[in-house]
Design a protein around this motif. Structure first.
Motif, PDB file in Angstrom:
ATOM      1  N   LEU A 219       0.814  -1.220   0.000  1.00  0.00           N
ATOM      2  CA  LEU A 219       0.000   0.000   0.000  1.00  0.00           C
ATOM      3  C   LEU A 219       0.845   1.267   0.000  1.00  0.00           C
ATOM      4  N   ASP A 220       2.153   1.101   0.181  1.00  0.00           N
ATOM      5  CA  ASP A 220       3.049   2.261   0.248  1.00  0.00           C
ATOM      6  C   ASP A 220       4.427   1.850  -0.266  1.00  0.00           C
ATOM      7  N   ILE A 221       4.549   1.721  -1.566  1.00  0.00           N
ATOM      8  CA  ILE A 221       5.791   1.279  -2.188  1.00  0.00           C
ATOM      9  C   ILE A 221       6.851   2.372  -2.060  1.00  0.00           C
ATOM     10  N   ARG A 222       8.005   1.998  -1.501  1.00  0.00           N
ATOM     11  CA  ARG A 222       9.109   2.954  -1.374  1.00  0.00           C
ATOM     12  C   ARG A 222      10.262   2.624  -2.318  1.00  0.00           C
ATOM     13  N   THR A 223      10.371   1.348  -2.716  1.00  0.00           N
ATOM     14  CA  THR A 223      11.491   0.912  -3.536  1.00  0.00           C
ATOM     15  C   THR A 223      11.007   0.300  -4.841  1.00  0.00           C
ATOM     16  N   VAL A 224      11.579   0.746  -5.944  1.00  0.00           N
ATOM     17  CA  VAL A 224      11.360   0.109  -7.240  1.00  0.00           C
ATOM     18  C   VAL A 224      12.477  -0.895  -7.433  1.00  0.00           C
ATOM     19  N   SER A 225      12.154  -2.181  -7.420  1.00  0.00           N
ATOM     20  CA  SER A 225      13.163  -3.234  -7.532  1.00  0.00           C
ATOM     21  C   SER A 225      12.925  -4.003  -8.830  1.00  0.00           C
ATOM     22  N   VAL A 226      13.886  -3.899  -9.744  1.00  0.00           N
ATOM     23  CA  VAL A 226      13.743  -4.476 -11.081  1.00  0.00           C
ATOM     24  C   VAL A 226      14.527  -5.776 -11.176  1.00  0.00           C
ATOM     25  N   SER A 227      13.874  -6.843 -11.620  1.00  0.00           N
ATOM     26  CA  SER A 227      14.503  -8.161 -11.770  1.00  0.00           C
ATOM     27  C   SER A 227      15.329  -8.218 -13.052  1.00  0.00           C
ATOM     28  N   PRO A 228      16.214  -9.206 -13.174  1.00  0.00           N
ATOM     29  CA  PRO A 228      17.039  -9.320 -14.378  1.00  0.00           C
ATOM     30  C   PRO A 228      16.240  -9.418 -15.684  1.00  0.00           C
ATOM     31  N   ASN A 229      15.039 -10.001 -15.618  1.00  0.00           N
ATOM     32  CA  ASN A 229      14.215 -10.119 -16.823  1.00  0.00           C
ATOM     33  C   ASN A 229      13.316  -8.911 -17.054  1.00  0.00           C
ATOM     34  N   GLY A 230      13.431  -7.898 -16.190  1.00  0.00           N
ATOM     35  CA  GLY A 230      12.661  -6.677 -16.355  1.00  0.00           C
ATOM     36  C   GLY A 230      11.370  -6.616 -15.582  1.00  0.00           C
ATOM     37  N   ASP A 231      11.038  -7.658 -14.830  1.00  0.00           N
ATOM     38  CA  ASP A 231       9.809  -7.642 -14.044  1.00  0.00           C
ATOM     39  C   ASP A 231       9.894  -6.645 -12.905  1.00  0.00           C
ATOM     40  N   VAL A 232       8.792  -5.914 -12.684  1.00  0.00           N
ATOM     41  CA  VAL A 232       8.714  -4.978 -11.571  1.00  0.00           C
ATOM     42  C   VAL A 232       7.250  -4.614 -11.322  1.00  0.00           C
ATOM     43  N   LEU A 233       6.802  -4.787 -10.103  1.00  0.00           N
ATOM     44  CA  LEU A 233       5.473  -4.359  -9.658  1.00  0.00           C
ATOM     45  C   LEU A 233       4.357  -4.799 -10.611  1.00  0.00           C
ATOM     46  N   GLY A 234       4.408  -6.048 -11.023  1.00  0.00           N
ATOM     47  CA  GLY A 234       3.358  -6.592 -11.865  1.00  0.00           C
ATOM     48  C   GLY A 234       3.465  -6.263 -13.334  1.00  0.00           C
ATOM     49  N   GLY A 235       4.507  -5.537 -13.723  1.00  0.00           N
ATOM     50  CA  GLY A 235       4.731  -5.206 -15.130  1.00  0.00           C
ATOM     51  C   GLY A 235       6.106  -5.653 -15.570  1.00  0.00           C
ATOM     52  N   ASN A 236       6.488  -5.271 -16.769  1.00  0.00           N
ATOM     53  CA  ASN A 236       7.815  -5.589 -17.286  1.00  0.00           C
ATOM     54  C   ASN A 236       8.320  -4.408 -18.103  1.00  0.00           C
ATOM     55  N   VAL A 237       9.526  -3.944 -17.765  1.00  0.00           N
ATOM     56  CA  VAL A 237      10.053  -2.722 -18.361  1.00  0.00           C
ATOM     57  C   VAL A 237      10.398  -2.878 -19.837  1.00  0.00           C
ATOM     58  N   TYR A 238      10.501  -4.104 -20.324  1.00  0.00           N
ATOM     59  CA  TYR A 238      10.770  -4.319 -21.743  1.00  0.00           C
ATOM     60  C   TYR A 238       9.493  -4.240 -22.583  1.00  0.00           C
ATOM     61  N   ARG A 239       8.355  -4.299 -21.915  1.00  0.00           N
ATOM     62  CA  ARG A 239       7.074  -4.231 -22.627  1.00  0.00           C
ATOM     63  C   ARG A 239       6.305  -2.945 -22.352  1.00  0.00           C
ATOM     64  N   THR A 240       6.550  -2.345 -21.154  1.00  0.00           N
ATOM     65  CA  THR A 240       5.783  -1.177 -20.736  1.00  0.00           C
ATOM     66  C   THR A 240       6.713  -0.144 -20.126  1.00  0.00           C
TER      67      THR A 240
END
Length: 252
Positions: A219-240
């Motif tokens: 409910l209060d995200i403080r850190t954006v943590s990106v996985s090696p495959n680009g996954d983050v917070l239910g999305g993927n940085v290579y697609r969105t």
């Protein structure tokens, strides 16, 4: 702004899950020596976009062993430095090569590209499979390169003051780095997950509910943590686009 992500102040990149160690306390389970790694240019783009929209005060790279891909680490930290992010950290086990020239080159490279806080994973668990002499060589090279801060960052079993064979061995190892003039951090207490649960389960009280200290409040995200495959917070940085992911995020 999305009320669940409005307080973001930190960015993390898991560079790779590949690792040079085989630690029985690892929460991620067994690692292989090679594997996927995040694209450095994409990661730098993420750093710039988030830093332009949020008040980011720290960035960290880790793994696996992040320095298996030093060029990626350089690109990310240079972007963080250029965007004025003050704290730029890396957690590394210090073992990515046995070649002195490469060890010195990487030590100089991380300092030159903006890393200003190195956390060196050293303890009884890492040193079961990672040669301490190479780690000391890297630590010395980082100091010579002028790193602003270098700390040994141990993992403790049960608690920092618990009396068990692993903690006792960790204390012996730490004394070797203290003699080099290296600061010792408070480290972290091992969470029973992955290899830790598999190999060290006997040390954990089954009647105690162990909460993961690294989990974010959804409910209060403080850190954006990106996985090696680009996954983050239910999305993927290579697609969105990362800002769209943060804007559209909702708790599960």
């Amino acid at each position: 702004m999305n009320p669940y992500t409005k307080n973001i102040n930190r960015i993390e990149f898991v560079i790779t899950y590949a690792c040079s160690g085989r630690c029985k306390h690892c929460s991620e389970g067994d690692h292989i020596s090679s594997g996927d790694n995040i694209n450095g240019n994409k990661a730098a783009e993420i750093v710039r976009k988030i830093a332009e929209s949020y008040d980011i005060n720290s960035l960290m790279t880790f793994g696996g062993e992040p320095l298996l891909y030093p060029e990626t680490v350089y690109i990310i930290h240079a972007a963080a430095r250029d965007m004025g992010i003050p704290k730029r950290q890396i957690i590394t086990n210090g073992f990515f090569s046995r070649d002195t020239e490469k060890i010195q080159s990487v030590a100089q490279g991380i300092v030159h590209n903006g890393v200003n806080d190195v956390l060196l994973s050293v303890d009884a668990f890492h040193q079961e499979t990672i040669p301490i002499e190479q780690v000391k060589e890297f630590a010395g090279a980082v100091m010579e390169a002028g790193i602003p801060r270098l700390r040994v960052h141990p993992a403790w079993l049960v608690s920092t003051d618990a009396d068990n064979p692993y903690n006792n061995r960790t204390r012996e190892i730490l004394s070797e780095f203290q003699s080099m003039g290296i600061e010792i951090s408070e480290g972290n207490v091992i969470f029973p997950s992955g290899n830790a649960l598999k190999y060290l389960g006997e040390y954990f009280d089954p009647d105690i509910l162990h909460e993961n200290p690294y989990e974010e409040d959804p409910l209060d995200i403080r850190t954006v943590s990106v996985s090696p495959n680009g996954d983050v917070l239910g999305g993927n940085v290579y697609r969105t686009d990362i800002l769209k992911i943060l804007d559209k995020y909702t708790p599960d």
